[in-house]
Design a protein around this motif. Structure first.
Motif, PDB file in Angstrom:
ATOM      1  N   GLN A  16       0.813  -1.216   0.000  1.00 21.92           N
ATOM      2  CA  GLN A  16       0.000   0.000   0.000  1.00 21.92           C
ATOM      3  C   GLN A  16       0.848   1.268   0.000  1.00 21.92           C
ATOM      4  OE1 GLN A  16      -2.797  -0.533   3.214  1.00 21.92           O
ATOM      5  NE2 GLN A  16      -3.978  -2.013   2.022  1.00 21.92           N
ATOM      6  N   ARG A  17       2.017   1.174  -0.605  1.00 23.84           N
ATOM      7  CA  ARG A  17       2.886   2.335  -0.758  1.00 23.84           C
ATOM      8  C   ARG A  17       2.658   3.021  -2.098  1.00 23.84           C
ATOM      9  NH1 ARG A  17       8.879   0.667   0.225  1.00 23.84           N
ATOM     10  NH2 ARG A  17       9.131   2.898  -0.103  1.00 23.84           N
ATOM     11  N   ALA A  18       2.019   2.312  -3.021  1.00 24.75           N
ATOM     12  CA  ALA A  18       1.755   2.858  -4.355  1.00 24.75           C
ATOM     13  C   ALA A  18       0.313   2.531  -4.737  1.00 24.75           C
ATOM     14  CB  ALA A  18       2.725   2.255  -5.364  1.00 24.75           C
ATOM     15  N   PRO A  19      -0.580   3.528  -4.725  1.00 25.45           N
ATOM     16  CA  PRO A  19      -1.980   3.252  -5.061  1.00 25.45           C
ATOM     17  C   PRO A  19      -2.200   2.937  -6.540  1.00 25.45           C
ATOM     18  CG  PRO A  19      -1.665   5.591  -4.661  1.00 25.45           C
ATOM     19  CD  PRO A  19      -0.369   4.915  -4.327  1.00 25.45           C
ATOM     20  N   VAL A  20      -1.295   3.418  -7.387  1.00 28.32           N
ATOM     21  CA  VAL A  20      -1.338   3.097  -8.815  1.00 28.32           C
ATOM     22  C   VAL A  20       0.081   2.763  -9.269  1.00 28.32           C
ATOM     23  CG1 VAL A  20      -3.329   4.561  -9.346  1.00 28.32           C
ATOM     24  CG2 VAL A  20      -1.034   5.482  -9.599  1.00 28.32           C
ATOM     25  N   ILE A  21       0.151   2.035 -10.375  1.00 33.09           N
ATOM     26  CA  ILE A  21       1.433   1.695 -10.985  1.00 33.09           C
ATOM     27  C   ILE A  21       1.389   2.219 -12.415  1.00 33.09           C
ATOM     28  CG2 ILE A  21       2.952  -0.161 -11.764  1.00 33.09           C
ATOM     29  CD1 ILE A  21       1.792  -1.875  -9.461  1.00 33.09           C
ATOM     30  N   LEU A  22       2.390   2.993 -12.763  1.00 38.04           N
ATOM     31  CA  LEU A  22       2.495   3.554 -14.107  1.00 38.04           C
ATOM     32  C   LEU A  22       3.679   2.911 -14.806  1.00 38.04           C
ATOM     33  CD1 LEU A  22       1.910   5.618 -16.362  1.00 38.04           C
ATOM     34  CD2 LEU A  22       3.245   7.284 -15.048  1.00 38.04           C
ATOM     35  N   ALA A  23       3.402   2.215 -15.900  1.00 32.17           N
ATOM     36  CA  ALA A  23       4.454   1.630 -16.739  1.00 32.17           C
ATOM     37  C   ALA A  23       4.658   2.568 -17.917  1.00 32.17           C
ATOM     38  CB  ALA A  23       4.050   0.242 -17.209  1.00 32.17           C
ATOM     39  N   THR A  24       5.913   2.868 -18.207  1.00 27.53           N
ATOM     40  CA  THR A  24       6.199   3.867 -19.231  1.00 27.53           C
ATOM     41  C   THR A  24       7.214   3.364 -20.246  1.00 27.53           C
ATOM     42  OG1 THR A  24       8.014   4.851 -18.014  1.00 27.53           O
ATOM     43  CG2 THR A  24       5.821   5.697 -17.545  1.00 27.53           C
ATOM     44  N   GLY A  25       7.253   4.058 -21.353  1.00 24.10           N
ATOM     45  CA  GLY A  25       8.281   3.825 -22.358  1.00 24.10           C
ATOM     46  C   GLY A  25       7.755   3.162 -23.607  1.00 24.10           C
ATOM     47  N   ILE A  41      -1.653  -8.292  -9.908  1.00 24.44           N
ATOM     48  CA  ILE A  41      -2.027  -6.900  -9.649  1.00 24.44           C
ATOM     49  C   ILE A  41      -3.235  -6.569 -10.531  1.00 24.44           C
ATOM     50  CG2 ILE A  41      -1.249  -4.496  -9.698  1.00 24.44           C
ATOM     51  CD1 ILE A  41       0.204  -6.350  -7.637  1.00 24.44           C
ATOM     52  N   PRO A  42      -4.288  -5.989  -9.949  1.00 21.39           N
ATOM     53  CA  PRO A  42      -5.493  -5.701 -10.745  1.00 21.39           C
ATOM     54  C   PRO A  42      -5.253  -4.632 -11.805  1.00 21.39           C
ATOM     55  CG  PRO A  42      -5.742  -4.885  -8.491  1.00 21.39           C
ATOM     56  CD  PRO A  42      -4.445  -5.616  -8.542  1.00 21.39           C
ATOM     57  N   GLU A  43      -5.855  -4.854 -12.945  1.00 18.82           N
ATOM     58  CA  GLU A  43      -5.705  -3.924 -14.072  1.00 18.82           C
ATOM     59  C   GLU A  43      -6.211  -2.528 -13.715  1.00 18.82           C
ATOM     60  OE1 GLU A  43      -6.731  -3.798 -18.834  1.00 18.82           O
ATOM     61  OE2 GLU A  43      -7.141  -5.623 -17.691  1.00 18.82           O
ATOM     62  N   SER A  44      -7.148  -2.439 -12.781  1.00 20.54           N
ATOM     63  CA  SER A  44      -7.748  -1.159 -12.412  1.00 20.54           C
ATOM     64  C   SER A  44      -6.761  -0.190 -11.767  1.00 20.54           C
ATOM     65  CB  SER A  44      -8.929  -1.378 -11.463  1.00 20.54           C
ATOM     66  OG  SER A  44      -8.489  -1.995 -10.266  1.00 20.54           O
TER      67      SER A  44
END
Length: 137
Positions: A16-25, A41-44
């Motif tokens: 619970q340190r990251a409410p969302v995950i952003l993948a970039t590049g 990890i849920p897609e949402s």
């Protein structure tokens, strides 16, 4: 590196340190998302920025997505040599950045390590001379 990055991102979400995950590049985001989803990890909670081809584009395009979520702080996961340039670029856009460097693979040939170090040195100098580390928030 992508395996380690995806594992770290999933771990931070579970803690619970990251409410969302952003993948970039441009060449990495799809693969990273697949690795993260394979860990349950849920897609949402996943965001993707698939267009960036440079550190500058990565930061600017990611900032747009993160600001839509009112994000002010981010955990930045990237390889150790690239961390300083990435951190300074994201920080210049007004984010509080928590660095989470991933070491280069220990079996990477020394010539590849040298090329990586040289690329980052040149990148740091060019970004600094272009003013990309000054506050733009």
């Amino acid at each position: 590196l992508n395996d380690e990055r995806s594992q770290k991102a999933a771990q931070f979400w579970r803690e619970q340190r990251a409410p969302v995950i952003l993948a970039t590049g441009h060449n990495e985001s799809h693969h990273l998302l697949a690795l993260i989803m394979a860990q349950g990890i849920p897609e949402s909670v996943l965001l993707e920025e698939p267009n960036a081809r440079t550190t500058e584009e990565n930061a600017v395009l990611s900032a747009q997505l993160l600001r839509q979520r009112q994000a002010k702080r981010l955990i930045l996961i990237t390889d150790s040599p690239h961390m300083l340039r990435s951190l300074l670029t994201f920080r210049s856009l007004g984010f509080e950045v928590i660095p989470e460097p991933i070491p280069l693979p220990s079996d990477l040939p020394s010539i590849a390590v040298s090329i990586t170090a040289l690329r980052e040195y040149v990148g740091l100098m060019s970004y600094a001379s272009a003013g990309r580390f000054h506050s733009r928030a």
